[in-house]
Design a protein around this motif. Structure first.
Motif, mmCIF file in Angstrom:
data_model
loop_
_atom_site.group_PDB
_atom_site.id
_atom_site.type_symbol
_atom_site.label_atom_id
_atom_site.label_comp_id
_atom_site.label_asym_id
_atom_site.label_seq_id
_atom_site.Cartn_x
_atom_site.Cartn_y
_atom_site.Cartn_z
ATOM 1 N N GLU A 32 0.827 -1.191 0.108
ATOM 2 C CA GLU A 32 0.031 0.057 -0.053
ATOM 3 C C GLU A 32 0.988 1.365 0.019
ATOM 4 O OE1 GLU A 32 -3.153 2.144 3.085
ATOM 5 O OE2 GLU A 32 -3.006 -0.001 2.822
ATOM 6 N N TYR A 33 2.021 1.301 0.849
ATOM 7 C CA TYR A 33 2.668 2.436 0.880
ATOM 8 C C TYR A 33 3.605 2.542 -0.387
ATOM 9 C CZ TYR A 33 1.670 3.077 5.986
ATOM 10 O OH TYR A 33 1.254 3.422 7.115
ATOM 11 N N GLY A 34 3.919 1.499 -0.993
ATOM 12 C CA GLY A 34 4.698 1.442 -2.318
ATOM 13 C C GLY A 34 3.779 2.235 -3.441
ATOM 14 N N GLU A 35 2.431 1.733 -3.384
ATOM 15 C CA GLU A 35 1.589 2.278 -4.400
ATOM 16 C C GLU A 35 1.394 3.939 -4.182
ATOM 17 O OE1 GLU A 35 -1.267 2.102 -7.390
ATOM 18 O OE2 GLU A 35 0.285 0.709 -6.978
ATOM 19 N N ILE A 36 1.134 4.380 -3.102
ATOM 20 C CA ILE A 36 0.852 5.476 -2.582
ATOM 21 C C ILE A 36 2.255 6.273 -3.114
ATOM 22 C CG2 ILE A 36 0.984 7.375 -0.631
ATOM 23 C CD1 ILE A 36 -0.981 5.284 0.784
ATOM 24 N N ALA A 37 3.626 5.708 -2.886
ATOM 25 C CA ALA A 37 4.729 6.700 -3.301
ATOM 26 C C ALA A 37 4.736 6.770 -4.946
ATOM 27 C CB ALA A 37 5.834 5.879 -2.740
ATOM 28 N N LYS A 38 4.344 5.528 -5.585
ATOM 29 C CA LYS A 38 4.233 5.535 -6.782
ATOM 30 C C LYS A 38 3.168 6.676 -7.570
ATOM 31 C CE LYS A 38 1.975 2.603 -9.368
ATOM 32 N NZ LYS A 38 1.467 1.475 -10.061
ATOM 33 N N LEU A 39 2.206 6.639 -6.980
ATOM 34 C CA LEU A 39 1.121 7.396 -7.471
ATOM 35 C C LEU A 39 1.871 9.010 -7.183
ATOM 36 C CD1 LEU A 39 -2.095 5.898 -6.149
ATOM 37 C CD2 LEU A 39 -1.194 6.186 -8.724
ATOM 38 N N HIS A 49 -5.143 14.844 -12.095
ATOM 39 C CA HIS A 49 -6.443 14.646 -11.398
ATOM 40 C C HIS A 49 -6.800 13.208 -11.028
ATOM 41 C CE1 HIS A 49 -7.479 18.729 -10.819
ATOM 42 N NE2 HIS A 49 -7.480 19.068 -11.811
ATOM 43 N N LYS A 50 -6.682 12.476 -12.249
ATOM 44 C CA LYS A 50 -6.839 11.014 -11.912
ATOM 45 C C LYS A 50 -6.065 10.593 -10.887
ATOM 46 C CE LYS A 50 -8.683 10.084 -16.783
ATOM 47 N NZ LYS A 50 -8.377 9.695 -18.031
ATOM 48 N N LEU A 51 -4.640 10.749 -10.765
ATOM 49 C CA LEU A 51 -3.694 10.084 -10.013
ATOM 50 C C LEU A 51 -4.124 10.637 -8.590
ATOM 51 C CD1 LEU A 51 -0.559 10.775 -11.908
ATOM 52 C CD2 LEU A 51 -1.638 8.493 -11.217
ATOM 53 N N CYS A 52 -4.505 11.922 -8.477
ATOM 54 C CA CYS A 52 -4.853 12.594 -7.041
ATOM 55 C C CYS A 52 -6.204 11.820 -6.482
ATOM 56 C CB CYS A 52 -5.109 13.916 -7.075
ATOM 57 S SG CYS A 52 -3.435 14.793 -7.176
ATOM 58 N N ALA A 53 -7.015 11.559 -7.404
ATOM 59 C CA ALA A 53 -8.323 10.641 -6.991
ATOM 60 C C ALA A 53 -7.881 9.516 -6.452
ATOM 61 C CB ALA A 53 -9.323 10.765 -8.152
ATOM 62 N N ARG A 54 -7.393 8.672 -7.130
ATOM 63 C CA ARG A 54 -6.604 7.336 -6.599
ATOM 64 C C ARG A 54 -5.926 7.565 -5.441
ATOM 65 N NH1 ARG A 54 -3.694 4.826 -11.431
ATOM 66 N NH2 ARG A 54 -3.062 3.069 -9.939
ATOM 67 N N LEU A 55 -5.117 8.481 -5.310
ATOM 68 C CA LEU A 55 -4.350 8.709 -3.846
ATOM 69 C C LEU A 55 -5.077 8.995 -2.790
ATOM 70 C CD1 LEU A 55 -1.244 10.727 -4.681
ATOM 71 C CD2 LEU A 55 -1.153 8.955 -3.341
ATOM 72 N N LYS A 56 -5.973 9.803 -3.000
ATOM 73 C CA LYS A 56 -6.933 10.243 -1.985
ATOM 74 C C LYS A 56 -8.033 8.759 -1.715
ATOM 75 C CE LYS A 56 -10.873 13.325 -0.848
ATOM 76 N NZ LYS A 56 -11.729 14.547 -1.740
ATOM 77 N N LYS A 57 -8.307 8.008 -2.490
ATOM 78 C CA LYS A 57 -9.205 6.615 -2.169
ATOM 79 C C LYS A 57 -8.161 5.763 -1.633
ATOM 80 C CE LYS A 57 -11.864 3.585 -4.948
ATOM 81 N NZ LYS A 57 -12.041 2.960 -6.185
ATOM 82 N N LEU A 58 -6.724 5.809 -1.839
ATOM 83 C CA LEU A 58 -5.977 4.830 -0.995
ATOM 84 C C LEU A 58 -5.521 5.489 0.533
ATOM 85 C CD1 LEU A 58 -3.190 3.636 -3.485
ATOM 86 C CD2 LEU A 58 -4.753 2.252 -2.429
ATOM 87 N N SER A 59 -5.574 6.619 0.633
ATOM 88 C CA SER A 59 -5.358 7.454 1.820
ATOM 89 C C SER A 59 -6.553 7.233 3.107
ATOM 90 C CB SER A 59 -4.992 8.922 1.583
ATOM 91 O OG SER A 59 -3.872 8.838 0.795
ATOM 92 N N ARG A 60 -7.614 6.866 2.547
ATOM 93 C CA ARG A 60 -8.486 6.628 3.452
ATOM 94 C C ARG A 60 -8.590 5.605 4.503
ATOM 95 N NH1 ARG A 60 -13.603 8.363 -0.152
ATOM 96 N NH2 ARG A 60 -13.195 10.284 -0.713
#
Length: 78
Positions: free
Chosen positions: A43-50, A67-78
């Motif tokens: 999960e942390y690796g995916e966040i760093a990649k994004l 914007h697409k990447l930020c939306a995915r980041l926001k989804k993972l950060s929850r």
């Protein structure tokens, strides 16, 4: 599972105080701790990649992709 997640997070963030004997502690107190740590590292690796891709999108001026990447980041950060 929740207590394993909390303990794994404390190990991940603060490595100064490792458990007394990892093998004994993992098997007795938190049998699924190893899987939790692996999951968190992915999960942390995916966040760093994004985050890196978002920076690249910003540098190239591709606002839609950013914007697409930020939306995915926001989804993972929850």
């Amino acid at each position: 599972m929740e207590s394993s997640y909390r303990y794994a997070r404390s190990i991940w963030i603060d490595r100064k105080n490792p458990p007394m004997s990892r093998r004994v502690y993992f098997s007795s107190k938190h049998p699924n701790l190893h899987q939790t740590i692996l999951s968190m590292s992915r999960e942390y690796g995916e966040i760093a990649k994004l985050k890196k891709l978002s920076l690249l999108a910003g540098m190239t001026g591709d606002v839609g992709w950013q914007h697409k990447l930020c939306a995915r980041l926001k989804k993972l950060s929850r």
